[in-house]
Design a protein around this motif. Sequence first.
Motif, PDB file in Angstrom:
ATOM      1  N   LYS A  29      96.249   2.980  30.369  1.00 57.47           N
ATOM      2  CA  LYS A  29      96.252   4.723  30.560  1.00 57.47           C
ATOM      3  C   LYS A  29      97.364   5.110  31.004  1.00 57.47           C
ATOM      4  N   ILE A  30      97.906   6.109  30.689  1.00 52.43           N
ATOM      5  CA  ILE A  30      99.129   7.002  31.579  1.00 52.43           C
ATOM      6  C   ILE A  30      98.952   7.485  32.982  1.00 52.43           C
ATOM      7  N   LEU A  31      99.618   7.076  33.694  1.00 49.13           N
ATOM      8  CA  LEU A  31      99.081   7.574  35.218  1.00 49.13           C
ATOM      9  C   LEU A  31     100.730   8.386  35.390  1.00 49.13           C
ATOM     10  N   PRO A  32     100.296   9.046  36.218  1.00 46.57           N
ATOM     11  CA  PRO A  32     101.502  11.217  36.319  1.00 46.57           C
ATOM     12  C   PRO A  32     101.901   9.627  37.558  1.00 46.57           C
ATOM     13  N   LEU A  33     103.185  10.743  37.329  1.00 51.47           N
ATOM     14  CA  LEU A  33     104.099  10.050  38.268  1.00 51.47           C
ATOM     15  C   LEU A  33     104.071  10.601  39.415  1.00 51.47           C
ATOM     16  N   GLU A  34     103.846  10.589  40.386  1.00 55.77           N
ATOM     17  CA  GLU A  34     104.896  10.980  41.674  1.00 55.77           C
ATOM     18  C   GLU A  34     104.940  10.823  42.837  1.00 55.77           C
ATOM     19  N   GLU A  35     105.421  11.161  44.407  1.00 52.84           N
ATOM     20  CA  GLU A  35     106.036  11.151  44.507  1.00 52.84           C
ATOM     21  C   GLU A  35     106.645   9.339  45.646  1.00 52.84           C
ATOM     22  N   GLY A  36     107.695   8.603  45.603  1.00 48.44           N
ATOM     23  CA  GLY A  36     107.311   7.324  45.673  1.00 48.44           C
ATOM     24  C   GLY A  36     107.064   6.276  44.680  1.00 48.44           C
ATOM     25  N   ASP A  37     106.400   6.593  43.215  1.00 50.78           N
ATOM     26  CA  ASP A  37     106.470   5.221  42.056  1.00 50.78           C
ATOM     27  C   ASP A  37     107.521   5.013  42.367  1.00 50.78           C
ATOM     28  N   TYR A  38     109.048   5.862  42.292  1.00 51.63           N
ATOM     29  CA  TYR A  38     110.214   5.329  41.103  1.00 51.63           C
ATOM     30  C   TYR A  38     110.991   6.438  42.128  1.00 51.63           C
ATOM     31  N   TYR A  39     112.653   5.258  41.754  1.00 53.77           N
ATOM     32  CA  TYR A  39     113.887   6.277  42.056  1.00 53.77           C
ATOM     33  C   TYR A  39     114.559   5.612  40.970  1.00 53.77           C
ATOM     34  N   LEU A  40     115.561   6.261  40.983  1.00 54.39           N
ATOM     35  CA  LEU A  40     116.881   6.175  40.059  1.00 54.39           C
ATOM     36  C   LEU A  40     118.077   4.637  40.577  1.00 54.39           C
ATOM     37  N   SER A  41     117.814   4.122  39.348  1.00 51.13           N
ATOM     38  CA  SER A  41     119.532   3.501  39.953  1.00 51.13           C
ATOM     39  C   SER A  41     120.460   4.077  39.568  1.00 51.13           C
ATOM     40  N   GLU A  42     121.977   2.849  39.932  1.00 53.93           N
ATOM     41  CA  GLU A  42     122.579   3.515  40.317  1.00 53.93           C
ATOM     42  C   GLU A  42     123.791   4.082  38.822  1.00 53.93           C
TER      43      GLU A  42
END
Length: 54
Positions: A4-17
């Motif tokens: 199942k593909i989940l839509p990304l929401e706020e707090g699901d990821y951050y960008l690395s350097e």
Amino acid sequence: MAKKILPLEEGDYYLSEEGYKVFTEQYLLKRGYCCESGCRHCPYGFDKKTGLHR
């Protein structure tokens, strides 16, 4: 079985350097399984070095 593909929401990821998306524990728990890739925030306790879950 298709994953199942989940839509990304706020707090699901951050960008690395380096500009990569890093999934958070929040997202990995929503996904509901361990992919055994050694994710930085793995809530399932997988250790890529040993190949085992804690």
